[in-house]
Design a protein around this motif. Structure first.
Motif, PDB file in Angstrom:
ATOM      1  N   GLU A 168       0.848  -1.196   0.000  1.00 57.83           N
ATOM      2  CA  GLU A 168       0.000   0.000   0.000  1.00 57.83           C
ATOM      3  C   GLU A 168       0.880   1.241   0.000  1.00 57.83           C
ATOM      4  O   GLU A 168       1.898   1.286   0.681  1.00 57.83           O
TER       5      GLU A 168
ATOM      6  N   GLU B 142       0.803   5.649   0.302  1.00 55.13           N
ATOM      7  CA  GLU B 142       0.008   6.597   1.085  1.00 55.13           C
ATOM      8  C   GLU B 142       0.327   8.039   0.700  1.00 55.13           C
ATOM      9  O   GLU B 142       1.473   8.337   0.350  1.00 55.13           O
ATOM     10  N   ASN B 143      -0.673   8.909   0.794  1.00 53.10           N
ATOM     11  CA  ASN B 143      -0.487  10.363   0.591  1.00 53.10           C
ATOM     12  C   ASN B 143       0.065  10.723  -0.784  1.00 53.10           C
ATOM     13  O   ASN B 143       0.769  11.723  -0.926  1.00 53.10           O
TER      14      ASN B 143
ATOM     15  N   TRP C  26       3.566   3.062   2.307  1.00 51.31           N
ATOM     16  CA  TRP C  26       3.154   3.023   3.707  1.00 51.31           C
ATOM     17  C   TRP C  26       4.113   2.136   4.505  1.00 51.31           C
ATOM     18  O   TRP C  26       4.445   1.020   4.080  1.00 51.31           O
TER      19      TRP C  26
ATOM     20  N   HIS D  57      -6.194   8.839   6.179  1.00 49.96           N
ATOM     21  CA  HIS D  57      -5.112   8.518   5.242  1.00 49.96           C
ATOM     22  C   HIS D  57      -5.759   7.931   3.995  1.00 49.96           C
ATOM     23  O   HIS D  57      -6.688   7.134   4.109  1.00 49.96           O
TER      24      HIS D  57
ATOM     25  N   HIS E 153      -4.964   5.506   0.871  1.00 48.74           N
ATOM     26  CA  HIS E 153      -3.979   4.545   0.373  1.00 48.74           C
ATOM     27  C   HIS E 153      -4.320   4.107  -1.047  1.00 48.74           C
ATOM     28  O   HIS E 153      -5.479   4.100  -1.435  1.00 48.74           O
TER      29      HIS E 153
ATOM     30  N   ARG F  10      -8.117   5.050   5.364  1.00 50.30           N
ATOM     31  CA  ARG F  10      -7.680   4.468   6.630  1.00 50.30           C
ATOM     32  C   ARG F  10      -7.791   5.542   7.709  1.00 50.30           C
ATOM     33  O   ARG F  10      -7.302   6.667   7.506  1.00 50.30           O
TER      34      ARG F  10
END
Lengths: 580, 77
Positions: free
Chosen positions: A231, A233-234, A358, A535, A537, A551
């Motif tokens: 995964e 993230e951001n 992540w 978050h 993902h 998340r």
């Protein structure tokens, strides 16, 4: 194309900053392990710090800052969407990492009593520790690699992570960019330290390699982690930095700030209270750039001669030493003229922003046996010291993971099909005699990233961008490489396309604006905490398509009061209205 | 589609008088992060083969005979 197979215990991919630390710490944890450090260039001069670094930007040194205060600062700078456990783990270990680097021979600036000479650049706390002699960083790291007997392999480009029958990381596949050999490296744990996605947007100069990041960092780690099932993230929280226009390197306000230099508009006026890079600061920078007060400059011409000489000595020998040569060519003398600045192309980088793979506070990704550290791992604003610290965590934790998972003699079981498929994919451009040169395809792809994906983000534009990127993906199947060097560029185009698609899709998913300019969506201009204080993902779904997940933000370890929460929202300098 | 050979002015300049590649030196080629330098086997001298320079300077800094000079690429200058 010959196939070469190796087998090691721990494979670290990327020999820049986090990678050497991870390899050294894995060997220290268990000297019996066979640890290989794989590098697409040469570890002597690779990564973001090939020419060293002029300072630590996030040093948490007792007496100057506390881990709790640092966590608050980074939480606020990221509009609250932070897994504090990862930032806190870094902050608590920060001083130990500094002391280790000090023991290894890195020279930090100290005052007359021998204490670290800390400087304030951030909005709230004091975290900058200058390294005026930081140009020797890579030599220091290389000495440690040799002492700890880490096996170093240079000029091998990793293209995909090998997976075992349970989906755990079991090595990587790639090729040698000199011999053209296809390389399969089996390992019990893999640590990705592949740097930022620095070749995503096209610099305004139009020069493909005139990027802010070291252009070897083409997003390889992001793409490899994605295809391994990890995964990310951001990714909508881009990296965009204020830089010397055209030169596209830092100007560099963190160094000059403590000496009295500052970011100014065309009137020579300071317009932001704090030069620390954040999305909110970049928004003010962008607004000034677009206004009648633009462009933006770094102002030093009010400083004393000896101060300027000191600044020149630091900036023209460290990190990006050709800065001096660039200014000379333009006739820019810090004593007389302000330095024209601009904003960079977009990229992914958690070292400066928050976009990455992540990881938890142990450096583990969501794929078993796969670790990530440095610019590509999503620990916000982690900078060089964060890369070292998370490299350290990954090295030790990967060694422990192997001890628990693989009792003596046990090895991951690997299906040969994935190796055959990857070999065919990598070899294809070499077998074609006619088609598209990788550089042209890359240019088009990155030009589309600029046209459609950079902020201000507009929904319809990003949708068109996605369609156009898919068309370029089809073109990529016609890329031709005349030799292994051109093959390296061709395979990097695949990494860039994966990152471009992730940037578009992640930006479309988050239907609000957050992080100042980094995720400024014109058709959703407000921050919407009710729906988007989460978050976001991205991962590869079971059908092979990108899927998105929300998340929940983990409970805070360090609570913030209302003044602290809004500290980064008030960056513009307030002016008294002029008397008529 | 047919391919063209388009010329490009490159930023890394080698002083062939000083370059000792014919003695077996490959330092600049070894340290380049982008692998854009090569040795001309006939001349025994280093040269910039690909216009993919980050103007980062390890080639110039690490050259034992001071034979390498990195300029800013023309498009940025």
């Amino acid at each position: 194309m010959k196939t070469v197979e190796w087998s090691v215990d721990i494979l670290v991919v990327g020999g820049g900053t986090a990678g050497p630390m991870a390899a050294v710490k894995a060997k220290e944890r268990n000297p019996q392990l066979k640890v290989m450090l794989l590098e697409k260039a040469n570890v002597k001069r690779s990564g973001a710090i090939s020419m060293g670094m002029d300072g630590l930007n996030n040093a948490v040194v007792p007496g100057f800052a506390t881990p709790e205060q640092y966590v608050k600062e980074i939480t606020t700078a990221n509009d609250g969407v932070v897994n504090q456990a990862t930032v806190y783990a870094y902050a608590q270990h920060s001083y130990r990492t500094i002391q280790e680097l000090d023991r290894w021979g890195v020279k930090f600036e100290k005052d007359e009593t021998g204490d670290y000479a800390m400087r304030k650049v951030h909005h709230i706390g004091t975290y900058v520790l200058p390294m005026p002699e930081g140009h020797h960083m890579k030599k220091v790291l290389y000495r440690q690699l040799k002492q700890k007997r880490v096996e170093v392999t240079n000029r091998v480009i990793a293209t995909r992570v090998l997976l075992d029958e349970n989906g755990a990381a079991a090595g990587v596949m790639g090729f040698d960019c000199r011999s053209g050999d296809f390389i399969v490296i089996r390992a019990k744990a893999v640590i990705l330290c592949c740097g930022a996605a620095g070749r995503l947007g096209l610099p305004t100069s139009g020069y493909l390699f005139g990027t802010y990041e070291n252009p070897t960092n083409a997003g390889d780690g992001y793409a490899m982690a994605y295809h391994a099932g990890a995964e990310l993230e951001n990714l909508e929280c881009y990296q965009i930095n204020p830089l010397i226009k055209d030169y596209n390197g830092p100007s560099c306000a963190y160094v000059t700030g403590p000496f009295g230099g500052y970011t100014a508009n065309n009137k020579g006026e300071r317009f932001i209270e704090c030069d620390y890079w954040s999305g909110q600061m970049m928004m003010e920078f962008y607004n000034e750039l677009q206004s009648g007060n633009g462009p933006v400059f770094l102002k030093m011409n009010h400083l004393a001669e000896e101060t300027i000489a000191t600044i020149e000595n630091i900036l023209h020998t460290n990190e990006r030493p050709s800065r001096g040569r660039f200014h000379e060519g333009r006739g820019t003398d810090y004593r007389e003229k302000m330095v024209e600045m601009h904003i960079s192309e977009i990229g992914f980088c958690s070292g400066h922003s928050a976009s990455g793979v992540w990881v938890n506070e142990k450096g583990e990704t969501s794929v078993k046996g796969l670790y990530a550290a440095g610019d590509m791992a999503a620990v916000p604003h982690n900078y060089m010291l964060g890369a070292f610290t998370y490299g350290w965590f990954c090295g030790e934790n990967a060694a422990d993971y192997i001890a628990e998972t693989y009792p003596a003699g046990a090895k991951p079981v690997i299906d040969q099909t994935q190796i055959d498929l990857e070999r065919a994919r990598v070899e294809a451009p070499l077998l074609r005699t006619d088609g598209l040169p990788p550089a042209q395809v890359e240019y088009k792809l990155r030009r589309l990233v600029n046209d459609y994906l950079q902020p201000p983000k507009v929904t319809r534009k990003m949708e068109i961008g996605l369609e156009r990127i898919q068309q370029v993906r089809a073109d990529m199947e016609h890329m031709v490489a005349g030799n292994p060097h051109e093959l390296m560029r061709a395979m990097e185009v695949y990494h860039i396309a994966d990152c471009a698609e992730m940037a578009a899709r992640a930006s479309l998913f988050r239907k609000e604006s957050r992080w100042g300019l980094y995720h400024y969506r014109v058709d959703y201009p407000q921050r919407n905490d009710a729906e988007w204080f989460v978050h976001c993902h991205v991962r590869k779904g079971a059908d092979g398509e990108m899927e998105h997940l929300k998340r929940a933000v983990e409970p805070y370890i360090v609570e913030l009061d209302d003044t602290e929460k809004s500290a980064y929202d008030r960056l513009r300098v307030k002016r008294e209205p002029a008397i008529a | 589609m047919p391919l063209a050979a388009t010329l490009s002015s490159v930023p890394v300049v080698i002083d062939e008088e000083k370059c000792i590649a014919h003695k077996g030196c490959t330092v600049c080629v070894d340290v380049c992060p982008l692998d854009v330098l090569a040795i001309d086997m006939l001349k025994g001298k280093a040269f910039m083969k690909y216009d993919e320079c980050w103007y980062c300077m390890p080639c110039e800094t690490d050259c034992p005979t001071d034979a390498v000079r990195v300029s800013i690429p023309y498009l940025l200058r």
